[in-house]
Design a protein around this motif. Sequence first.
Motif, PDB file in Angstrom:
ATOM      1  N   GLN A   1     -19.722  13.304   5.769  1.00  0.00           N
ATOM      2  CA  GLN A   1     -20.286  14.519   6.361  1.00  0.00           C
ATOM      3  C   GLN A   1     -20.528  15.596   5.310  1.00  0.00           C
ATOM      4  OE1 GLN A   1     -18.420  15.489   9.998  1.00  0.00           O
ATOM      5  NE2 GLN A   1     -19.856  17.120  10.483  1.00  0.00           N
TER       6      GLN A   1
ATOM      7  N   PHE B   1     -24.883  14.938  11.942  1.00  0.00           N
ATOM      8  CA  PHE B   1     -24.019  13.800  11.621  1.00  0.00           C
ATOM      9  C   PHE B   1     -22.582  14.067  12.032  1.00  0.00           C
ATOM     10  CE2 PHE B   1     -21.249  11.469   8.776  1.00  0.00           C
ATOM     11  CZ  PHE B   1     -21.819  10.209   8.728  1.00  0.00           C
ATOM     12  N   GLN B   2     -22.034  13.154  12.804  1.00  0.00           N
ATOM     13  CA  GLN B   2     -20.652  13.308  13.253  1.00  0.00           C
ATOM     14  C   GLN B   2     -20.024  11.927  13.384  1.00  0.00           C
ATOM     15  OE1 GLN B   2     -20.449  14.808  17.232  1.00  0.00           O
ATOM     16  NE2 GLN B   2     -18.237  15.075  17.185  1.00  0.00           N
ATOM     17  N   ILE B   3     -18.917  11.712  12.671  1.00  0.00           N
ATOM     18  CA  ILE B   3     -18.183  10.460  12.852  1.00  0.00           C
ATOM     19  C   ILE B   3     -17.444  10.566  14.180  1.00  0.00           C
ATOM     20  CG2 ILE B   3     -16.294   9.010  12.012  1.00  0.00           C
ATOM     21  CD1 ILE B   3     -17.050   9.833   9.166  1.00  0.00           C
TER      22      ILE B   3
ATOM     23  N   TYR C   1     -20.875   6.771  14.602  1.00  0.00           N
ATOM     24  CA  TYR C   1     -21.381   8.125  14.390  1.00  0.00           C
ATOM     25  C   TYR C   1     -22.293   8.530  15.539  1.00  0.00           C
ATOM     26  CZ  TYR C   1     -21.190   5.934   9.703  1.00  0.00           C
ATOM     27  OH  TYR C   1     -20.856   5.200   8.600  1.00  0.00           O
TER      28      TYR C   1
END
Length: 153
Positions: free
Chosen positions: A30, A39-41, A57
């Motif tokens: 990130q 973007f996000q895990i 993600y």
Amino acid sequence: MKLYKKESVQYVDATLEECWAFFSSPKNLQKITPDTMGFQITDYDGKNMYAGQIIQYKVSPLLGIKLPWVTEITVVEDKSYFIDEQRFGPYALWHHKHFFEATAKGVKMTDVVHYGLPLGLLGRMMNTLMVKSKLNEIFAYREKAVNQIFNNK
């Protein structure tokens, strides 16, 4: 399906060990991804990369539309290279090789991405109109972020 290739090379002012420690940790992704990607895990096991690791993600590659993206780390050669491949997501194929090599100029990082888009002719048009330039933007952002983290630029 038409395959496309994106390559980039960057030198990092760090030791191979420092560079590997940063890039082999999914939590650092990130830090080198533009905010515009959303973007996000959403799920991973908290461990450094290993073959067989699944990382989930959410991304917003175009028009702010949130999409799930699942990658698998398929190969890891400690302090040398790793490969991530998309299992589910916006691409018909995503195969990303990350190489690390100690040199007199610092660590040479080479990325080689092969990707394909769904939807045949429409996908090829989307690559020409948007996807190729978006990937160029993402890699340019990454280069700048890595420079700020490691190269004090």
